[in-house]
Design a protein around this motif. Structure first.
Motif, PDB file in Angstrom:
ATOM      1  N   LEU A  24      10.377  61.170  -9.378  1.00 32.93           N
ATOM      2  CA  LEU A  24      11.804  60.997  -9.280  1.00 32.93           C
ATOM      3  C   LEU A  24      11.485  62.679  -7.915  1.00 32.93           C
ATOM      4  N   GLU A  25      10.810  63.392  -8.446  1.00 32.94           N
ATOM      5  CA  GLU A  25      10.405  64.563  -7.763  1.00 32.94           C
ATOM      6  C   GLU A  25       9.658  64.594  -7.186  1.00 32.94           C
ATOM      7  N   ALA A  26       8.401  63.781  -7.037  1.00 35.66           N
ATOM      8  CA  ALA A  26       7.728  63.868  -5.767  1.00 35.66           C
ATOM      9  C   ALA A  26       7.920  62.975  -5.237  1.00 35.66           C
ATOM     10  N   ILE A  27       8.842  62.380  -4.507  1.00 33.66           N
ATOM     11  CA  ILE A  27       9.896  61.498  -3.688  1.00 33.66           C
ATOM     12  C   ILE A  27      10.424  61.665  -3.500  1.00 33.66           C
ATOM     13  N   SER A  28      11.815  62.563  -3.971  1.00 33.28           N
ATOM     14  CA  SER A  28      12.899  63.245  -3.456  1.00 33.28           C
ATOM     15  C   SER A  28      13.040  64.075  -3.142  1.00 33.28           C
ATOM     16  N   PRO A  29      13.792  64.651  -2.321  1.00 31.08           N
ATOM     17  CA  PRO A  29      13.803  66.419  -2.109  1.00 31.08           C
ATOM     18  C   PRO A  29      14.288  67.141  -3.521  1.00 31.08           C
ATOM     19  N   SER A  30      13.831  68.424  -2.752  1.00 32.31           N
ATOM     20  CA  SER A  30      14.889  69.101  -4.154  1.00 32.31           C
ATOM     21  C   SER A  30      16.047  69.261  -3.930  1.00 32.31           C
ATOM     22  N   SER A  31      16.705  69.552  -5.207  1.00 32.72           N
ATOM     23  CA  SER A  31      18.443  69.530  -5.335  1.00 32.72           C
ATOM     24  C   SER A  31      18.700  70.417  -6.862  1.00 32.72           C
ATOM     25  N   SER A  32      19.810  70.434  -6.495  1.00 32.13           N
ATOM     26  CA  SER A  32      20.310  71.724  -7.798  1.00 32.13           C
ATOM     27  C   SER A  32      20.039  70.692  -9.138  1.00 32.13           C
ATOM     28  N   GLU A  33      21.004  69.438  -8.782  1.00 34.44           N
ATOM     29  CA  GLU A  33      20.943  69.006 -10.244  1.00 34.44           C
ATOM     30  C   GLU A  33      18.797  67.302 -10.720  1.00 34.44           C
ATOM     31  N   LEU A  34      18.302  68.094  -9.532  1.00 36.43           N
ATOM     32  CA  LEU A  34      17.118  67.793 -10.428  1.00 36.43           C
ATOM     33  C   LEU A  34      16.473  69.287 -11.367  1.00 36.43           C
ATOM     34  N   SER A  35      16.985  70.449 -10.254  1.00 38.44           N
ATOM     35  CA  SER A  35      16.331  71.363 -11.216  1.00 38.44           C
ATOM     36  C   SER A  35      17.628  71.610 -12.615  1.00 38.44           C
ATOM     37  N   ALA A  36      18.544  71.344 -12.757  1.00 39.64           N
ATOM     38  CA  ALA A  36      18.946  71.002 -13.776  1.00 39.64           C
ATOM     39  C   ALA A  36      18.859  70.298 -14.427  1.00 39.64           C
ATOM     40  N   VAL A  37      18.437  68.917 -14.559  1.00 39.02           N
ATOM     41  CA  VAL A  37      17.845  67.689 -15.517  1.00 39.02           C
ATOM     42  C   VAL A  37      16.731  68.494 -16.096  1.00 39.02           C
ATOM     43  N   ARG A  38      16.003  69.235 -15.479  1.00 38.40           N
ATOM     44  CA  ARG A  38      14.475  69.140 -15.578  1.00 38.40           C
ATOM     45  C   ARG A  38      14.540  69.801 -16.864  1.00 38.40           C
ATOM     46  N   ARG A  39      15.609  70.477 -16.681  1.00 37.20           N
ATOM     47  CA  ARG A  39      15.856  71.858 -18.314  1.00 37.20           C
ATOM     48  C   ARG A  39      16.497  70.995 -19.717  1.00 37.20           C
ATOM     49  N   LEU A  40      17.259  70.310 -18.972  1.00 36.66           N
ATOM     50  CA  LEU A  40      17.070  69.336 -20.128  1.00 36.66           C
ATOM     51  C   LEU A  40      16.683  68.242 -20.628  1.00 36.66           C
ATOM     52  N   ALA A  41      15.096  67.859 -19.381  1.00 32.95           N
ATOM     53  CA  ALA A  41      14.966  66.993 -20.008  1.00 32.95           C
ATOM     54  C   ALA A  41      13.441  67.009 -21.039  1.00 32.95           C
ATOM     55  N   GLU A  42      13.578  68.593 -20.948  1.00 27.94           N
ATOM     56  CA  GLU A  42      12.342  69.370 -22.015  1.00 27.94           C
ATOM     57  C   GLU A  42      12.329  68.420 -23.186  1.00 27.94           C
ATOM     58  N   ALA A  43      14.001  68.444 -23.661  1.00 29.48           N
ATOM     59  CA  ALA A  43      13.724  68.374 -25.094  1.00 29.48           C
ATOM     60  C   ALA A  43      14.706  66.883 -25.185  1.00 29.48           C
ATOM     61  N   GLY A  44      15.264  66.231 -23.838  1.00 35.08           N
ATOM     62  CA  GLY A  44      16.275  65.333 -24.754  1.00 35.08           C
ATOM     63  C   GLY A  44      17.188  66.252 -25.906  1.00 35.08           C
ATOM     64  N   ALA A  45      18.372  64.186 -25.430  1.00 36.08           N
ATOM     65  CA  ALA A  45      19.314  64.542 -26.469  1.00 36.08           C
ATOM     66  C   ALA A  45      19.838  63.210 -26.996  1.00 36.08           C
ATOM     67  N   PRO A  46      20.646  63.230 -28.424  1.00 44.40           N
ATOM     68  CA  PRO A  46      21.120  61.956 -29.310  1.00 44.40           C
ATOM     69  C   PRO A  46      21.523  61.190 -28.391  1.00 44.40           C
ATOM     70  N   THR A  47      21.429  59.492 -28.832  1.00 45.77           N
ATOM     71  CA  THR A  47      21.721  58.816 -27.711  1.00 45.77           C
ATOM     72  C   THR A  47      23.440  58.386 -28.048  1.00 45.77           C
ATOM     73  N   ARG A  48      23.922  57.939 -27.533  1.00 42.89           N
ATOM     74  CA  ARG A  48      25.872  58.155 -27.448  1.00 42.89           C
ATOM     75  C   ARG A  48      26.141  56.812 -28.645  1.00 42.89           C
ATOM     76  N   ALA A  49      25.294  56.184 -29.237  1.00 40.02           N
ATOM     77  CA  ALA A  49      25.415  56.059 -30.501  1.00 40.02           C
ATOM     78  C   ALA A  49      24.849  56.646 -31.921  1.00 40.02           C
ATOM     79  N   ALA A  50      23.667  57.253 -31.746  1.00 42.25           N
ATOM     80  CA  ALA A  50      23.852  57.894 -32.809  1.00 42.25           C
ATOM     81  C   ALA A  50      25.493  59.374 -32.916  1.00 42.25           C
ATOM     82  N   LEU A  51      25.731  59.552 -31.467  1.00 40.55           N
ATOM     83  CA  LEU A  51      26.616  60.649 -31.784  1.00 40.55           C
ATOM     84  C   LEU A  51      27.719  59.890 -32.327  1.00 40.55           C
ATOM     85  N   ALA A  52      28.209  59.351 -32.120  1.00 39.91           N
ATOM     86  CA  ALA A  52      28.985  58.387 -33.103  1.00 39.91           C
ATOM     87  C   ALA A  52      28.859  57.661 -34.495  1.00 39.91           C
ATOM     88  N   GLN A  53      28.088  57.498 -34.741  1.00 40.37           N
ATOM     89  CA  GLN A  53      27.411  57.098 -35.996  1.00 40.37           C
ATOM     90  C   GLN A  53      27.491  58.752 -36.631  1.00 40.37           C
TER      91      GLN A  53
END
Length: 298
Positions: free
Chosen positions: A150-179
């Motif tokens: 997505l970064e290759a075809i979209s202009p840079s933005s604060s949202e993309l920069s913030a998501v890069r930090r989160l994309a490195e590890a991911g997060a549990p799914t909503r189903a896993a959190l509910a369980q």
């Protein structure tokens, strides 16, 4: 000229009559007459046509003058300076082709359409990449590859920069959190009911028994008690509304919030990923819709 006598003339004719006829006209006489006529005609022809048929005698004086002039040295030819070539007339200005304004307008129109098509293509590719990113982020694995696309075809933005930090590890799914929430909720309830230093004996006994068997109400429970807060938060987690659940859990006492700290950190990470990627996807769709709308400006 001597003419030989004809033998007939030497012999006397027998008959006087035949003698008289022979003297009037013989072959010799006629031959002489014909020869004379020919001579006269030849002289007349020579007098008439002779000057034109025979070459004239050359003039000796003229020949001498010609020979004298031929021996004199020829005067050198005078070389006149070459005249400068006439200046070329100025080239006429190229006439502007008829209809040049229409051609220019058509070229501008084609360029505008090509630029618009390129922007639409890029916006459509960004919308597809944003959808792929959202789908990948719903798993518990990292999603750096989808983010890079997505970064290759979209202009840079604060949202993309913030998501890069989160994309490195991911997060549990909503189903896993509910369980996993009920176990953490029990710990939070138990910690919230811990008696203080001034609690009586019965309070301490009840707390000890609650650590062995935990009784907690669930569902939409009214009130601000620990059980009521945990019950509402659990219902919101099961519905997938993590943002509301996190706000509800702020009503727990400090001991209960501390017991839920690990679960809360993972839930906050999941909620931030979903919130930011939803904003990225919504922006990509809005850009595409703005370009494809009739009368949209590029």
């Amino acid at each position: 000229m001597t003419v030989s006598p004809d033998p007939a003339e030497l012999t006397a004719p027998r008959d006087p009559a035949s003698y008289s006829a022979a003297r009037r006209g013989g072959p010799g006489v006629w031959s002489l007459v014909a020869f004379g006529v020919l001579c006269v005609l030849a002289g007349a022809a020579i007098a008439t046509f002779g000057p034109s048929l025979l070459p004239a005698k050359p003039d000796l004086g003229q020949l001498a003058d010609t020979a004298l002039h031929a021996t004199e040295p020829a005067e050198p030819a005078r070389i006149e300076p070459a005249a400068a070539p006439p200046a070329a007339p100025p080239a006429p200005a190229a006439a502007e082709p008829a209809g040049s304004d229409e051609v220019a307008a058509l070229s501008d129109r084609l360029a505008s359409l090509e630029a618009r098509d390129a922007k639409i293509t890029q916006a459509a590719a960004a919308a597809l990449s944003a959808a792929a990113l959202m789908e990948a982020s719903q798993t518990s694995r990292p999603f750096l590859q989808e983010l890079a696309a997505l970064e290759a075809i979209s202009p840079s933005s604060s949202e993309l920069s913030a998501v890069r930090r989160l994309a490195e590890a991911g997060a549990p799914t909503r189903a896993a959190l509910a369980q996993s929430f009920p176990d953490y909720a029990a710990r939070a309830a138990s910690a919230s009911h811990t008696p203080g230093d001034g609690a009586g004996l019965l309070t301490r006994i009840g707390y000890a028994l609650s650590r062995v068997v935990t009784l907690r109400r669930v569902g939409d429970v009214a009130g601000s008690s620990v059980d009521a807060v945990l019950a509402r938060a659990e219902r919101q987690v099961e519905d997938g509304d993590l943002d509301s659940a996190l706000k509800t859990l702020d009503g727990l006492p400090p001991a209960g919030r501390e017991a839920l700290a690990d679960w809360r950190a993972r839930a906050e990470r999941r909620a931030e990923i979903d919130r930011r990627i939803a904003a990225i996807r919504a922006q990509a769709l809005a850009d595409l819709a703005g370009l494809t709308r009739p009368g949209a400006k590029t």
